[in-house]
Design a protein around this motif. Structure first.
Motif, PDB file in Angstrom:
ATOM      1  N   ARG A   1      -5.179   6.556  -0.595  1.00 49.12           N
ATOM      2  CA  ARG A   1      -4.549   5.289  -0.193  1.00 49.12           C
ATOM      3  C   ARG A   1      -4.725   4.329  -1.367  1.00 49.12           C
TER       4      ARG A   1
ATOM      5  N   GLU B   1     -10.548   8.313   2.575  1.00 50.66           N
ATOM      6  CA  GLU B   1     -11.000   7.127   3.307  1.00 50.66           C
ATOM      7  C   GLU B   1     -12.287   6.505   2.765  1.00 50.66           C
TER       8      GLU B   1
ATOM      9  N   TYR C   1       0.821  -1.198   0.000  1.00 52.82           N
ATOM     10  CA  TYR C   1       0.000   0.000   0.000  1.00 52.82           C
ATOM     11  C   TYR C   1       0.862   1.259   0.000  1.00 52.82           C
ATOM     12  N   SER C   2       0.264   2.352  -0.468  1.00 52.68           N
ATOM     13  CA  SER C   2       0.858   3.686  -0.433  1.00 52.68           C
ATOM     14  C   SER C   2      -0.174   4.636   0.147  1.00 52.68           C
ATOM     15  N   ASN C   3       0.276   5.630   0.874  1.00 53.71           N
ATOM     16  CA  ASN C   3      -0.582   6.691   1.392  1.00 53.71           C
ATOM     17  C   ASN C   3       0.053   8.023   1.034  1.00 53.71           C
TER      18      ASN C   3
ATOM     19  N   THR D   1      -6.651  12.907   0.997  1.00 52.65           N
ATOM     20  CA  THR D   1      -5.765  11.755   1.140  1.00 52.65           C
ATOM     21  C   THR D   1      -6.128  10.674   0.134  1.00 52.65           C
TER      22      THR D   1
END
Length: 167
Positions: free
Chosen positions: A130, A149, A107-109, A128
């Motif tokens: 993800r 999210e 994963y990347s954030n 953001t």
């Protein structure tokens, strides 16, 4: 003459035997195309349209250096002249789950900073992102994307990784 023939035959045989199968090649499908529109359908990434974002910046949340800028992405116009963010890679990827030696999830954030300028006042709208990636020996692909999210994308085999956000 027999020495040369034997040497050439041995070299050719070695080359043929060491040739890898095409099955050993890993397919990589990680390019993201991100479109952002407002509720009226206006292209918010085209800085030439009044009311749109004047610039876009990506900032990595997982890098060892706090809030390191991500490079390598670009704003591109598609065939309909709609601007989208083309993100091939650049953010740090961390292992989320090693399901087996043959399947892993990374994963990347990161933050996408959407900048507007109105009457000489600059405002930044930080959102953001993800991204979840699936890895197997034969495939590395973007599998899911969350925007603020909220799950916005789940990979469909054979389809491009296109995400459309309404702000």
């Amino acid at each position: 003459m027999k020495k040369y023939f034997l040497t050439i035959t041995l070299v050719l045989l070695t080359l043929v035997c060491c040739r890898g199968d095409e099955e050993d090649i890993q397919t990589i499908d990680q390019v993201l195309n991100l479109y952002i529109h407002n509720s009226a359908g206006q292209d918010m990434l085209n800085s030439k349209i009044d009311g749109s974002y004047t610039s876009v910046n990506l900032v990595d949340l997982l890098d060892e250096t706090a809030l390191k800028p991500i490079t390598g992405y670009s704003l591109i116009k598609d065939a309909d002249t709609v601007t989208y963010l083309d993100y091939p890679a650049g953010a740090v990827r961390l292992l989320q789950d090693s399901i087996s030696p043959e399947e892993k999830i990374y994963y990347s954030n990161f933050i996408i900073q959407l900048v507007t300028t109105k009457n000489s006042v600059t405002t930044t709208d930080p959102d953001t992102i993800r991204i979840e990636y699936k890895w197997t020996p034969s495939l590395f692909q973007l599998s899911k994307l969350w925007y603020n999210e909220e799950l916005k994308f789940t990979k469909v085999q054979g389809q491009r990784n296109v995400v459309k956000i309404v702000k």
